[in-house]
Design a protein around this motif. Structure first.
Motif, PDB file in Angstrom:
ATOM      1  N   SER A 266      15.068   1.964  -6.386  1.00  0.00           N
ATOM      2  CA  SER A 266      14.293   2.743  -6.490  1.00  0.00           C
ATOM      3  C   SER A 266      13.273   2.485  -6.287  1.00  0.00           C
ATOM      4  O   SER A 266      12.141   3.701  -6.264  1.00  0.00           O
ATOM      5  N   LYS A 267      12.292   1.228  -6.598  1.00  0.00           N
ATOM      6  CA  LYS A 267      11.014   0.598  -5.173  1.00  0.00           C
ATOM      7  C   LYS A 267      10.760   1.260  -4.111  1.00  0.00           C
ATOM      8  O   LYS A 267       9.653   2.375  -3.955  1.00  0.00           O
ATOM      9  N   TYR A 268      12.080   1.435  -3.342  1.00  0.00           N
ATOM     10  CA  TYR A 268      11.492   2.769  -2.077  1.00  0.00           C
ATOM     11  C   TYR A 268      12.002   3.532  -2.212  1.00  0.00           C
ATOM     12  O   TYR A 268      10.426   4.624  -1.531  1.00  0.00           O
ATOM     13  N   ALA A 269      12.287   4.275  -3.599  1.00  0.00           N
ATOM     14  CA  ALA A 269      12.262   6.061  -3.841  1.00  0.00           C
ATOM     15  C   ALA A 269      10.620   6.348  -4.124  1.00  0.00           C
ATOM     16  O   ALA A 269      10.554   7.457  -3.518  1.00  0.00           O
ATOM     17  N   LYS A 270      10.135   5.213  -4.915  1.00  0.00           N
ATOM     18  CA  LYS A 270       8.925   5.232  -5.260  1.00  0.00           C
ATOM     19  C   LYS A 270       7.289   5.605  -4.604  1.00  0.00           C
ATOM     20  O   LYS A 270       6.439   5.149  -4.623  1.00  0.00           O
ATOM     21  N   GLY A 271       7.769   4.878  -3.245  1.00  0.00           N
ATOM     22  CA  GLY A 271       7.340   4.057  -2.103  1.00  0.00           C
ATOM     23  C   GLY A 271       6.136   3.185  -2.538  1.00  0.00           C
ATOM     24  O   GLY A 271       4.714   2.667  -2.789  1.00  0.00           O
ATOM     25  N   LYS A 272       7.317   2.414  -3.430  1.00  0.00           N
ATOM     26  CA  LYS A 272       6.631   0.863  -4.053  1.00  0.00           C
ATOM     27  C   LYS A 272       6.999  -0.240  -2.936  1.00  0.00           C
ATOM     28  O   LYS A 272       6.954  -1.396  -3.822  1.00  0.00           O
TER      29      LYS A 272
END
Length: 542
Positions: free
Chosen positions: A347-353
């Motif tokens: 999820s964090k990878y998808a949000k660029g975080k």
């Protein structure tokens, strides 16, 4: 090969002819004053019968030759000598046929073999031989009709004695030739022969009962402890030395006229033969029965051990299935946590975080879950690790180790396990064996508790020092065991959980492991709350 067999057969024939002639001559000279009719022991007939029974029909010409020349040498006419030789040969042939017909063994392994041999000698072979041979002597005018009954009895009795003394010994000698310890055999025989010579020839004991009491126990004891080969040969020695005493006209067989002396001699020998062939054979039968029984017991014990090993392996497989269920249960939470951590990272990878902090969180938390799963595998691997060696271990520690791998599962089922003790005890045994026992009993208690409506399900483990032993008790509050089946729960394949695929091996293997590996016992009692399994352990160090 055929030539060798022919040579061997020829040698046997000539050896038997020579032995028949020599032994017959000695018997007649020692006991009857060189008369063809002998009321005393006639050794030649015993030797001939043994050779015929053991080697078969191929040695019959040896009997014919020996008897023919023996009769000629005792001034019997050619025709009569030929007839008597044919009769004795036919007698031996009849013995071979009847022995096979009645399935008698020349090894004389059983009492029926000895008994059958004696019956043949008394009631078949010698009556035929004596009647026909004396009829020949009567027809050829070598004996008179008045003396025919006496000569008939003398022939029968002398031949019977010869066969009773020599035939059993020679048959046992032939069949046990490879087993005999010859140095010991010759030593014992030489000592006993010297003993007989001193009693009868040197001391010249005249009381036949005293002589019997000094010789018979020795022969009987030797036969009992050393075997029937020794006993029967000692009978031969008794007969030979007694024959020599009759010939010298000294000792117990020189106090009456010649006929009475020979009769007393025959009775003396007959008592030895009867005792040894009866008691000695019964002892041999008992030894053989004992040996067979020991072999049977050994075979059955081996079968039982193999069955126990199979049961043990089945029990271990059943335990392994339970353990796999426990591992799956304990892995479920770490796997869920890993799935959440993995989803959070995606999820964090998808949000660029997906920064360093997020990677560090993933690394530390995933490693924690993986380590937890690895520890679970190590715990169960140690439990199943094969350990045959006994060692000193902490009893309390072994109990706590089992509880550590079962606590979560029992907790999820709403079962509380209580274990408290003020002291720690050490045992010298196989620690894994105790762990298996505890796991079996705890699983049985869990299954019983899950079948109840009890709100507060619990298992209480206690340790008690009685002074002589340690009592390890595992008590539940599941209501107890039906009294009708309580005595059967430790039997193999007995289970009350057929509907749940129970193997019926758990408690049986528990009992076997306790007895064989921990030298302990187990009992089960019903209390007001439930079942109480009490294990009595040998006390170790505190």
């Amino acid at each position: 090969m055929k030539e060798k067999n022919m040579i061997r057969t020829s040698l046997l024939v000539f050896l038997l002819a020579f032995l028949y002639y020599i032994s017959g001559t000695l018997s007649l000279n020692l006991l009857s004053g060189n008369s063809i009719i002998n009321v005393g022991l006639f050794a030649a007939e015993g030797i001939a019968l043994a050779f015929a029974l053991y080697f078969g029909k191929k040695v019959l010409p040896g009997i014919f030759l020996g008897q023919f020349f023996l009769a000629l040498d005792n001034e019997i006419s050619f025709a009569a000598s030929l007839s008597i030789a044919l009769i004795n040969t036919a007698e031996a042939y009849l013995a071979v046929v009847l022995f096979k017909k009645f399935h008698l063994r020349v090894s004389l392994e059983k009492f029926r073999d000895i008994f059958g041999l004696v019956l043949l000698i008394f009631f078949v072979l010698q009556p035929v031989s004596a009647l026909l041979s004396n009829t020949v002597l009567l027809v050829t005018h070598h004996i008179s009709i008045e003396k025919f009954p006496l000569y008939l009895f003398s022939w029968w009795f002398g031949n019977v004695m010869g066969q009773l003394v020599f035939t059993p010994f020679l048959l046992l000698l032939f069949t046990n030739f490879q087993k005999i310890q010859w140095k010991e055999f010759f030593l014992c025989s030489g000592l006993f022969g010297a003993y007989l010579y001193i009693l009868q020839i040197v001391f010249g004991i005249e009381n036949s009962f005293l002589l019997l009491s000094l010789t018979l126990p020795v022969v009987a004891l030797t036969s009992a402890y050393k075997g029937l080969v020794y006993g029967t040969f000692f009978n031969v020695l008794v007969a030979l030395v007694a024959s020599y005493a009759v010939y010298l006209d000294i000792g117990a067989f020189a106090v009456h006229n010649h006929i009475d002396n020979v009769i007393n001699y025959n009775l003396f020998v007959l008592v030895h033969v009867s005792v040894i062939l009866t008691i000695g054979m019964l002892i041999e039968e008992r030894k053989r029965y004992t040996k067979t029984l020991e072999e049977t017991i050994g075979t059955e014990v081996k079968k039982i051990q193999e069955q126990q090993l199979l049961l043990y392996q089945q029990s271990r497989l059943a335990q392994m299935g339970e353990m796999i269920s426990m591992i799956a249960h304990q892995w479920r939470q770490p796997l869920n946590n890993l799935a959440l951590i993995n989803q959070l990272t995606i999820s964090k990878y998808a949000k660029g975080k997906l920064d360093d902090k997020a990677i560090e969180y993933f690394k530390s938390h995933s490693k924690k879950q993986i380590d937890l799963m690895s520890d679970t595998i190590d715990n169960f691997r140690n439990f199943f690790k094969k350990e045959d060696k006994a060692c000193i271990f902490s009893l309390n520690g072994a109990i706590k180790e089992v509880l550590s791998i079962t606590a979560d599962i029992f907790k999820n089922e709403g079962i509380f396990i209580e274990f408290n003790t003020a002291q720690d005890y050490a045992l010298f045994a196989n620690p894994n064996a105790l762990s298996q026992v505890l796991l079996n009993i705890l699983n049985n208690a869990k299954d019983a508790l899950l079948q109840t409506t009890q709100n507060k399900k619990k298992i209480v483990i206690t340790l008690e020092d009685t002074g002589a032993e340690l009592l390890l008790a595992i008590q539940d509050n599941a209501g107890g065991i039906d009294e009708a089946i309580k005595e059967k729960i430790f039997d193999p394949y007995f289970s009350t959980k057929q509907e749940k695929n129970g193997t019926g091996l758990g408690l049986y293997m528990t009992k076997m492991v306790l007895q064989e590996q921990l030298h302990a016992t187990i009992e089960v009692f019903n209390t007001h709350e439930g079942a109480n399994f009490v294990i009595r352990l040998p006390k170790g160090a505190k």
